[in-house]
Scaffold this active site. Structure first.
Site, PDB file in Angstrom:
ATOM      1  N   ARG A 172     -23.221  -8.882   2.883  1.00 19.43           N
ATOM      2  CA  ARG A 172     -22.767  -9.733   3.982  1.00 19.43           C
ATOM      3  C   ARG A 172     -23.055  -9.075   5.318  1.00 19.43           C
ATOM      4  O   ARG A 172     -23.122  -7.850   5.409  1.00 19.43           O
ATOM      5  CB  ARG A 172     -21.275 -10.047   3.851  1.00 19.43           C
ATOM      6  CG  ARG A 172     -20.369  -8.821   3.753  1.00 19.43           C
ATOM      7  CD  ARG A 172     -19.088  -9.177   3.009  1.00 19.43           C
ATOM      8  NE  ARG A 172     -18.099  -8.106   3.011  1.00 19.43           N
ATOM      9  CZ  ARG A 172     -18.108  -7.076   2.181  1.00 19.43           C
ATOM     10  NH1 ARG A 172     -19.093  -6.930   1.316  1.00 19.43           N
ATOM     11  NH2 ARG A 172     -17.143  -6.174   2.221  1.00 19.43           N
TER      12      ARG A 172
ATOM     13  N   ASP B  86     -10.501   0.429  10.082  1.00 12.95           N
ATOM     14  CA  ASP B  86     -11.954   0.306  10.138  1.00 12.95           C
ATOM     15  C   ASP B  86     -12.473   1.707  10.440  1.00 12.95           C
ATOM     16  O   ASP B  86     -12.205   2.258  11.506  1.00 12.95           O
ATOM     17  CB  ASP B  86     -12.374  -0.709  11.212  1.00 12.95           C
ATOM     18  CG  ASP B  86     -13.587  -1.511  10.785  1.00 12.95           C
ATOM     19  OD1 ASP B  86     -14.389  -0.985   9.973  1.00 12.95           O
ATOM     20  OD2 ASP B  86     -13.756  -2.652  11.254  1.00 12.95           O
TER      21      ASP B  86
ATOM     22  N   CYS C 270      -9.397  -5.481  22.855  1.00 12.19           N
ATOM     23  CA  CYS C 270     -10.676  -5.796  22.209  1.00 12.19           C
ATOM     24  C   CYS C 270     -11.386  -4.537  21.723  1.00 12.19           C
ATOM     25  O   CYS C 270     -11.557  -3.574  22.463  1.00 12.19           O
ATOM     26  CB  CYS C 270     -11.588  -6.528  23.195  1.00 12.19           C
ATOM     27  SG  CYS C 270     -13.176  -6.985  22.470  1.00 12.19           S
TER      28      CYS C 270
ATOM     29  N   LYS D  48     -14.132  -1.154   6.383  1.00 11.39           N
ATOM     30  CA  LYS D  48     -12.680  -1.260   6.341  1.00 11.39           C
ATOM     31  C   LYS D  48     -12.123  -0.531   5.123  1.00 11.39           C
ATOM     32  O   LYS D  48     -12.577  -0.758   4.016  1.00 11.39           O
ATOM     33  CB  LYS D  48     -12.295  -2.731   6.305  1.00 11.39           C
ATOM     34  CG  LYS D  48     -12.753  -3.476   7.539  1.00 11.39           C
ATOM     35  CD  LYS D  48     -12.512  -4.963   7.407  1.00 11.39           C
ATOM     36  CE  LYS D  48     -13.072  -5.717   8.589  1.00 11.39           C
ATOM     37  NZ  LYS D  48     -14.559  -5.787   8.557  1.00 11.39           N
TER      38      LYS D  48
ATOM     39  N   ARG E 103     -23.586  -3.813   7.434  1.00 14.75           N
ATOM     40  CA  ARG E 103     -22.846  -2.633   7.000  1.00 14.75           C
ATOM     41  C   ARG E 103     -22.618  -2.657   5.505  1.00 14.75           C
ATOM     42  O   ARG E 103     -22.683  -1.651   4.839  1.00 14.75           O
ATOM     43  CB  ARG E 103     -21.512  -2.598   7.738  1.00 14.75           C
ATOM     44  CG  ARG E 103     -20.526  -1.624   7.169  1.00 14.75           C
ATOM     45  CD  ARG E 103     -19.502  -1.240   8.187  1.00 14.75           C
ATOM     46  NE  ARG E 103     -20.141  -0.800   9.403  1.00 14.75           N
ATOM     47  CZ  ARG E 103     -19.649  -0.971  10.627  1.00 14.75           C
ATOM     48  NH1 ARG E 103     -18.505  -1.566  10.794  1.00 14.75           N
ATOM     49  NH2 ARG E 103     -20.308  -0.539  11.672  1.00 14.75           N
ATOM     50  N   TYR E 104     -22.291  -3.835   4.981  1.00 21.40           N
ATOM     51  CA  TYR E 104     -21.975  -3.966   3.562  1.00 21.40           C
ATOM     52  C   TYR E 104     -23.190  -4.571   2.854  1.00 21.40           C
ATOM     53  O   TYR E 104     -24.008  -5.238   3.472  1.00 21.40           O
ATOM     54  CB  TYR E 104     -20.774  -4.893   3.386  1.00 21.40           C
ATOM     55  CG  TYR E 104     -19.496  -4.399   4.003  1.00 21.40           C
ATOM     56  CD1 TYR E 104     -18.778  -3.368   3.406  1.00 21.40           C
ATOM     57  CD2 TYR E 104     -18.991  -4.968   5.169  1.00 21.40           C
ATOM     58  CE1 TYR E 104     -17.577  -2.925   3.965  1.00 21.40           C
ATOM     59  CE2 TYR E 104     -17.793  -4.534   5.722  1.00 21.40           C
ATOM     60  CZ  TYR E 104     -17.091  -3.516   5.117  1.00 21.40           C
ATOM     61  OH  TYR E 104     -15.915  -3.094   5.664  1.00 21.40           O
TER      62      TYR E 104
ATOM     63  N   CYS F 253      -9.117 -10.167  25.529  1.00 22.74           N
ATOM     64  CA  CYS F 253      -7.990  -9.449  24.945  1.00 22.74           C
ATOM     65  C   CYS F 253      -8.043  -8.007  25.432  1.00 22.74           C
ATOM     66  O   CYS F 253      -9.078  -7.352  25.340  1.00 22.74           O
ATOM     67  CB  CYS F 253      -8.073  -9.457  23.425  1.00 22.74           C
ATOM     68  SG  CYS F 253      -8.208 -11.097  22.716  1.00 22.74           S
TER      69      CYS F 253
ATOM     70  N   CYS G 275     -16.046 -15.004  25.789  1.00 27.74           N
ATOM     71  CA  CYS G 275     -14.689 -15.229  25.300  1.00 27.74           C
ATOM     72  C   CYS G 275     -13.924 -15.982  26.372  1.00 27.74           C
ATOM     73  O   CYS G 275     -14.170 -15.803  27.562  1.00 27.74           O
ATOM     74  CB  CYS G 275     -13.978 -13.907  25.033  1.00 27.74           C
ATOM     75  SG  CYS G 275     -14.436 -13.181  23.454  1.00 27.74           S
TER      76      CYS G 275
ATOM     77  N   ASP H  52      -8.332   0.259  16.673  1.00 26.88           N
ATOM     78  CA  ASP H  52      -9.524   1.115  16.665  1.00 26.88           C
ATOM     79  C   ASP H  52      -9.471   2.196  17.750  1.00 26.88           C
ATOM     80  O   ASP H  52      -8.646   2.145  18.657  1.00 26.88           O
ATOM     81  CB  ASP H  52     -10.781   0.264  16.879  1.00 26.88           C
ATOM     82  CG  ASP H  52     -11.133  -0.550  15.651  1.00 26.88           C
ATOM     83  OD1 ASP H  52     -10.869  -0.077  14.528  1.00 26.88           O
ATOM     84  OD2 ASP H  52     -11.682  -1.666  15.812  1.00 26.88           O
TER      85      ASP H  52
ATOM     86  N   ARG I 135     -14.492  -4.410  20.985  1.00 28.39           N
ATOM     87  CA  ARG I 135     -15.812  -4.394  21.626  1.00 28.39           C
ATOM     88  C   ARG I 135     -15.658  -4.425  23.146  1.00 28.39           C
ATOM     89  O   ARG I 135     -16.482  -5.011  23.848  1.00 28.39           O
ATOM     90  CB  ARG I 135     -16.661  -5.569  21.138  1.00 28.39           C
ATOM     91  CG  ARG I 135     -16.806  -5.567  19.645  1.00 28.39           C
ATOM     92  CD  ARG I 135     -17.953  -6.396  19.088  1.00 28.39           C
ATOM     93  NE  ARG I 135     -17.850  -6.350  17.636  1.00 28.39           N
ATOM     94  CZ  ARG I 135     -17.301  -7.303  16.895  1.00 28.39           C
ATOM     95  NH1 ARG I 135     -16.852  -8.414  17.462  1.00 28.39           N
ATOM     96  NH2 ARG I 135     -17.193  -7.165  15.590  1.00 28.39           N
TER      97      ARG I 135
HETATM   98  C1  LIG Z   1     -15.282  -6.837   8.761  1.00 26.90           C
HETATM   99  C2  LIG Z   1     -16.708  -6.853   8.621  1.00 26.90           C
HETATM  100  C3  LIG Z   1     -17.324  -7.651   7.653  1.00 26.90           C
HETATM  101  C4  LIG Z   1     -16.560  -8.557   6.726  1.00 26.90           C
HETATM  102  O1  LIG Z   1     -15.722  -7.812   5.907  1.00 26.90           O
HETATM  103  P1  LIG Z   1     -14.854  -8.534   4.802  1.00 26.90           P
HETATM  104  O2  LIG Z   1     -14.018  -7.416   4.252  1.00 26.90           O
HETATM  105  O3  LIG Z   1     -15.791  -9.119   3.825  1.00 26.90           O
HETATM  106  O4  LIG Z   1     -14.040  -9.583   5.496  1.00 26.90           O
HETATM  107  C5  LIG Z   1     -18.694  -7.604   7.560  1.00 26.90           C
HETATM  108  N1  LIG Z   1     -19.436  -6.803   8.356  1.00 26.90           N
HETATM  109  C6  LIG Z   1     -18.859  -5.998   9.269  1.00 26.90           C
HETATM  110  C7  LIG Z   1     -19.728  -5.124  10.093  1.00 26.90           C
HETATM  111  C8  LIG Z   1     -17.491  -6.006   9.450  1.00 26.90           C
HETATM  112  O5  LIG Z   1     -16.920  -5.221  10.366  1.00 26.90           O
END
Ligand SMILES: *Cc1c(COP(=O)(O)O)cnc(C)c1O
Length: 432
Positions: free
Chosen positions: A123, A337, A139, A344, A119-120, A136, A132, A300, A141
């Site tokens: 990372r 989110d 959850c 986020k 997504r980002y 929870c 699990c 969520d 998911r």
């Molecule tokens: C939360 C999340 C991350 C990590 O986000 P950070 O703000 O760096 O902790 C990475 N990928 C996805 C899809 C996420 O939901």
């Protein structure tokens, strides 16, 4: 030291002994999956309206509670118990709102290969486990819970690893699931070794609720594996101060002593922790146990979570009670989110009240209104991204060139963009 309730539960579970109790695999084998067992082990008869329809709910969203987590329930007010509420199904879960979504965060859509959510820019989320210890009730998911209670095999995991290997922008891999610590030490060691062998990976993160629902999982063997692959960061998931038991604290201490920086993600849950005082107590306890509150999540829009949702104002009220009033270390970032996969989004009370060309007006946590005088003589550098010839010193080896995107791009001197326009804007569509 075991509590009276824990001893009672052990007696009911075929006279288990202390060695059984502290063995995480024994805990997993004895997870509680139906209402009759809950009643038997806790020695209670649940009110008809509570036990009503449980099989119907668990058919859709299964139940699983570790004996350890079950033992934390306070039976004197079971319906309001925060442990019970996070683990025991209620009929409200079947109430689906028009705005609820199966996959509100669009994780399935933002997934280039199975198990990886990219997504980002730098990372990825790597879903390495479908298992699990405790399911929870909140959850995000939930749609996957109990689907296939398994760990993906090496071929499936390698697909994700290959994607990461072939995508040099990725510098941070976040192992999640399910719970990655449901894997054996050997399997986790293999995945971490594979990821560590990739040059462009700087940090590895693990998201796990084991310290909360199965602290017995933090064994010497596991710590030995984790220590081999530093820098490793762990985020755990405490939602209520009652979850910080002696066993949990010991697990946290072992992780911190292994050199792992610990963070915590809390979900804001109606009827569990939607109270500034409970939250402050939780964050104080976490910091005292070397865990930094990282995120506070707005619940969520996943199906089955409606009864846990609070207005956003509740989260802001909680932050208002923390910022300034207590150590900055105890204040997490409150995030929503974004439905649709926007990632986020941080939410803050407003502190910037007004602004002129050389002054900003601010307010503090006490309500004091103050001003900050801006410098008269700031000469902005025109930034053409020619960092090698800039007076500000940056070793270019340490800083990959990354193209500016989003709002960052609008602010960049060297970018011509003056606006961001939705792809389906009609007015732009008429232009050529
Ligand atoms: C939360 C999340 C991350 C990590 O986000 P950070 O703000 O760096 O902790 C990475 N990928 C996805 C899809 C996420 O939901």
């Amino acid at each position: 030291m075991l509590s009276k309730q824990q001893k009672e539960i052990m007696k009911e579970l075929n006279g288990a002994d202390k060695n059984n109790w502290t063995d995480w695999k024994w805990q997993l084998r004895h997870c509680i999956k139906n209402v009759e067992q809950v009643e038997q082990l806790l020695g209670v008869t649940l009110p008809e309206k509570v036990r009503n329809k449980v099989p119907l709910i668990t058919e859709r969203f299964p139940m699983s509670i570790t004996p350890y987590y079950l033992s934390l329930i306070d039976c004197s007010d079971i319906e309001n118990d925060p442990i019970f509420k996070q683990s025991f199904p209620v009929v409200d879960e079947l109430e689906v709102m028009r705005t609820d979504m199966l996959d509100p965060l669009h994780e399935d859509i933002d997934s280039p290969v199975e198990g990886v959510v990219h997504r980002y820019p730098d990372r990825v989320l790597f879903l390495v486990s479908n298992m699990c210890a405790m399911y929870c009730r909140h959850c995000t998911r939930k749609r996957h819970v109990g689907d296939l209670d398994s760990i993906p095999n090496r071929t499936q995991i390698l697909k994700g690893i290959n994607y990461i290997k072939n995508t040099p922008e990725i510098r941070d891999v976040l192992l999640s699931g399910g719970d990655p610590l449901m894997m054996s030490d050997e399997y986790l060691d293999w995945i971490l070794t594979e990821l560590r062998a990739i040059d462009h990976i700087e940090i590895l993160r693990i998201g796990t609720r084991a310290p909360v629902v199965l602290p017995q999982r933090i064994t010497e063997g596991l710590l030995k594996v984790l220590k081999k692959h530093h820098p490793i960061w762990i985020n755990t998931h405490f939602n209520h101060p009652r979850e910080l038991t002696n066993s949990s604290k010991l697990a946290l201490r072992k992780l911190a002593d292994a050199g792992i920086p610990l963070g915590n993600q809390t979900v804001l849950l109606a009827g569990v922790n939607d109270c500034p005082r409970i939250m402050k107590a939780l964050f104080h306890k976490l910091v005292a146990n070397r865990v930094r509150p990282y995120y506070l999540y707005q619940c969520d829009l996943s199906e089955g979570l409606n009864h846990f949702r609070t207005p956003v104002g509740k989260g802001i009220e909680i932050l208002e009670s923390l910022i300034g009033h207590t150590s900055g270390l105890c204040v997490p970032t409150y995030v929503i989110d974004a439905p649709g996969g926007g990632g986020k989004i941080p939410i803050m009370p407003n502190y910037l009240i007004s602004w002129s060309t050389n002054k900003v007006v601010l307010r503090n946590y006490e309500g004091v209104i103050t001003t900050y005088k801006e410098p008269d003589s700031y000469e902005p550098n025109f930034c053409d991204r020619d960092c090698a010839n800039c007076d500000l010193q940056l070793s270019l080896d340490d800083a990959n060139e990354v193209k500016a995107t989003g709002i960052e791009k609008l602010l960049a001197d060297n970018d011509q963009a003056i606006s961001l326009v939705p792809a389906d804007n009609e007015r732009y569509g008429r232009r050529d």
